[in-house]
Scaffold this motif. Structure first.
Motif, short mmCIF file in Angstrom:
data_model
loop_
_atom_site.label_atom_id
_atom_site.label_comp_id
_atom_site.label_asym_id
_atom_site.label_seq_id
_atom_site.Cartn_x
_atom_site.Cartn_y
_atom_site.Cartn_z
N UNK A 183 45.58 27.23 51.21
CA UNK A 183 44.51 28.21 51.39
C UNK A 183 44.63 29.21 50.25
N UNK A 184 43.66 29.21 49.36
CA UNK A 184 43.80 29.99 48.14
C UNK A 184 43.19 31.37 48.21
N UNK A 185 43.57 32.20 47.27
CA UNK A 185 42.92 33.47 46.94
C UNK A 185 43.14 34.60 47.93
N UNK A 186 43.65 34.30 49.13
CA UNK A 186 43.95 35.41 50.05
C UNK A 186 45.02 36.29 49.44
N UNK A 187 46.02 35.64 48.83
CA UNK A 187 47.13 36.37 48.20
C UNK A 187 46.69 37.15 46.99
N UNK A 188 45.51 36.89 46.51
CA UNK A 188 44.99 37.63 45.36
C UNK A 188 44.13 38.80 45.82
N UNK A 189 43.22 38.49 46.78
CA UNK A 189 42.23 39.50 47.19
C UNK A 189 42.85 40.60 48.04
N UNK A 190 43.59 40.21 49.08
CA UNK A 190 44.07 41.20 50.06
C UNK A 190 44.93 42.30 49.42
N UNK A 191 45.92 41.94 48.59
CA UNK A 191 46.73 43.01 47.99
C UNK A 191 45.90 43.93 47.10
N UNK A 192 44.90 43.35 46.45
CA UNK A 192 44.07 44.15 45.56
C UNK A 192 43.30 45.21 46.33
N UNK A 193 42.71 44.78 47.46
CA UNK A 193 41.98 45.73 48.30
C UNK A 193 42.93 46.78 48.86
N UNK A 194 44.13 46.33 49.28
CA UNK A 194 45.11 47.26 49.85
C UNK A 194 45.49 48.34 48.85
#
Lengths: 271, 331
Positions: free
Chosen positions: B255-266
């Motif tokens: 499952x891709x991109x969760x690790x990219x998007x979530x920290x960025x928003x945080x």
């Protein structure tokens, strides 16, 4: 000054330092006592920064030993070392933007449990003092990214002060400072020396080092070979015309100012 | 800040509720509530709804929650460690290593209960190789970490493809293919519990290591000068990142991109404290996967879209936006 009567705070003997097996400086030995300022000087590429990195336990020397109050610095746990020695690198590379206060607070890290974010009264006092001394208190809520080069430099020095070390190693701390802040830094360092700190710093300005140093280590860089100490001695001895000609290839006239202080005026390149 | 957390918790809560109620068989909120708050062991006799909720929807939405937070925390740690906002478990080879291990384990006929362990071991192996190659005298080198990770990911991907082509068992290859495309359906409570335990440990480790994380953010040199054992701290943080990522991949595939998007928003919405980043990233990641899975189950009637594919559709453009945004900042 009775240098020999005091115990050596920091002592290096027979050092060869360099990168990836290539020596930059060799045969370096020095002794720093509490309450002394040692300036490392020499032309570009002579390995001044590399030497300071080795003293700061950032780089293992290829040869030789460095002792802090008698014990090999590599035998000390990193936190113990950081409680006694602080290091101010030439530049800071923050990945995340911090405020000045947040940055200076990190200086207390070696005095706190490694996981803890809590600050004791001692910690808060040390941080405030360090910021007041470096005139960064009024910058405390500013982000590092919004600071000028000089302000940033002072903030980094404040971190080292907050560590409350016995020995400070500074790599070209005056590089980004204007005239006034250079003089203020000289006052800070003299004050620290008065409180018994041992200080090692890299400086380029001859007049600055003449005023500040108790001892000068002058590194000479022969072509294509690692540099070696040309002289380790008191300023008037190290900064002789003959030494400066040999190390920098520059003619320097030395005059005396109204206060009886020598003033160094580089006049021409001797080559 | 409190308000933002409140909103975030509300979003996660509603995403959880929607995942219980919506699907091919809609369940009213009241019915869902009475089933979920009832005793789990003894669903009301003859109630198909209760069975469906307890056996299908609840494990699935909890897997979504766990996977989302695991990938988000892993991504946050990897981004902070590499000081690169574009890093995520994929760029550092962790996910692909875990994926390859799962492919190998499945094709070798390993009992499915052991597959998550294999994924964890694969992620660990890949990351160890990458980290060892990225080692420099003064700690891990950032650019080498990413470059070696990308290269190793490419190698793992082609090995997975060869394995699928060569398996000679179409049914098994098909199942594996779906799993690799990112799929959180059909997981059991025990698989959920195992990955949740790993991820909880990784999350706790990340919180405990938040101070070293901040020290590392001012640079390896300064961190060492401030008394941090840099190499030890980097390994510990990397291990936490692998633990959370490996456990996620084991239960959900790639499952891709969760690790990219979530920290960025945080990082952008939840202050500058590392602990706040970690907690909020975990919740944002959970919300992201819960909502994406809801969409995957309900957008096309009677058919389920692969979760990973759906997230890539959101994540790809986000990644490009990040790259363009960075160029605007002079990178």
């Amino acid at each position: 000054m009775s240098e020999t009567a005091l115990p050596a705070l920091l002592e290096a003997s027979g050092l060869t330092v360099g990168w990836g097996g290539k020596a930059v400086a060799e045969q370096v030995s020095l002794q720093l006592s509490a309450g002394q300022i040692l300036v490392i000087a020499g032309p570009n590429g002579a390995g001044k920064s590399t030497l300071v990195k080795a003293l700061a336990r950032q780089l293992k020397p290829a040869k030789g030993t460095i002792k802090l109050a008698g014990s090999d610095i590599w035998s000390l746990p990193p936190r113990d070392f950081a409680r006694k020695v602080s290091y101010v690198p030439q530049s800071l590379e923050p990945g995340q933007d911090l405020t000045v206060r947040e940055l200076v607070a990190l200086g207390r890290n070696p005095h706190q449990p490694w996981w803890s974010w809590g600050a004791s009264a001692d910690d808060r006092q040390a941080v405030t003092e360090a910021m007041e001394k470096t005139a960064t208190w009024q910058l405390r809520d500013k982000y590092l990214s919004s600071l000028s080069g000089g302000e940033r430099q002072r903030a980094v020095i404040a971190v080292a002060l907050a560590q409350k070390p016995r020995c400070m190693l500074l790599d070209e701390p005056t590089a980004h400072l204007d005239f006034r802040h250079q003089l203020e830094l000289v006052d800070i360092l003299r004050d620290l020396r008065g409180h018994g700190l041992g200080i090692v710093l890299v400086v380029h300005d001859l007049n600055l080092m003449a005023r500040l140093a108790d001892l000068i280590l002058l590194l000479a860089k022969p072509d294509d070979r690692p540099s070696r100490p040309a002289c380790l001695g008191r300023p008037e001895q190290a900064l002789s015309q003959a030494n400066l000609r040999r190390v920098y290839g520059v003619e320097v006239s030395i005059v005396t100012d109204a206060a009886g202080q020598p003033v160094y005026l580089p006049t021409s390149s001797s080559q | 800040m409190v308000l933002r957390y409140l909103i975030l918790v509300l979003v996660v809560g509603s995403a959880l509720a929607l995942n219980v109620c919506l699907g091919d068989v809609p369940v009213s909120p009241q019915a869902a509530w009475s089933i979920v708050t009832g005793p789990p062991g003894a669903p009301q006799a003859g109630s198909g709804l209760a069975t469906m909720i307890w056996q299908i929807r609840l494990p699935r939405l909890l897997v979504a929650f766990v996977v989302g937070s695991g990938l988000a925390v892993s991504g946050y740690l990897l981004q902070s460690l590499s000081r690169n906002p574009l890093a995520d478990p994929y760029l550092t080879g962790t996910s692909s290593g875990a994926g390859l291990a799962v492919a190998a384990a499945t094709l070798a006929g390993l009992d499915f209960a052991l597959v998550p362990l294999a994924a964890f071991a694969g992620g660990l192996a890949a990351s160890t190789v990458v980290a060892a190659m990225a080692r420099s005298p003064s700690g891990l080198s950032v650019s080498r970490l990413i470059l070696c990770g990308v290269a190793l990911s490419a190698i793992c991907s082609s090995l997975i493809t060869f394995a699928l082509l060569d398996s000679g068992d179409p049914a098994r290859s098909q199942g594996l293919f779906l799993w690799l495309a990112g799929n959180i359906g059909g997981r059991s409570w025990s698989e959920l519990a195992a990955s949740a335990a790993y991820i909880a440990v990784g999350l706790a480790a990340a919180l405990v290591l938040s101070k070293p994380l901040r020290l590392l953010s001012v640079g390896v040199q300064s961190a060492a000068a401030l008394g941090l054992d840099v190499v030890k701290a980097q390994w510990a943080l990397l291990f936490a990142a692998i633990l959370t990522c490996g456990a996620s991949v084991a239960v959900s595939g790639l499952v891709g991109f969760v690790g990219l998007i979530a920290p960025h928003v945080a990082r952008n919405l939840f202050g500058r404290d590392e602990r706040s980043h970690i907690v909020s990233a975990a919740l944002i990641g959970a919300a992201l996967v819960l909502l994406a899975d809801l969409a995957a189950r309900t957008l096309a009637a009677g058919q389920e879209l692969p979760l990973g594919t759906l997230l890539s559709l959101i994540g790809g453009p986000f990644f490009l936006w990040l790259v363009l945004h960075q160029r605007a900042e002079g990178l």
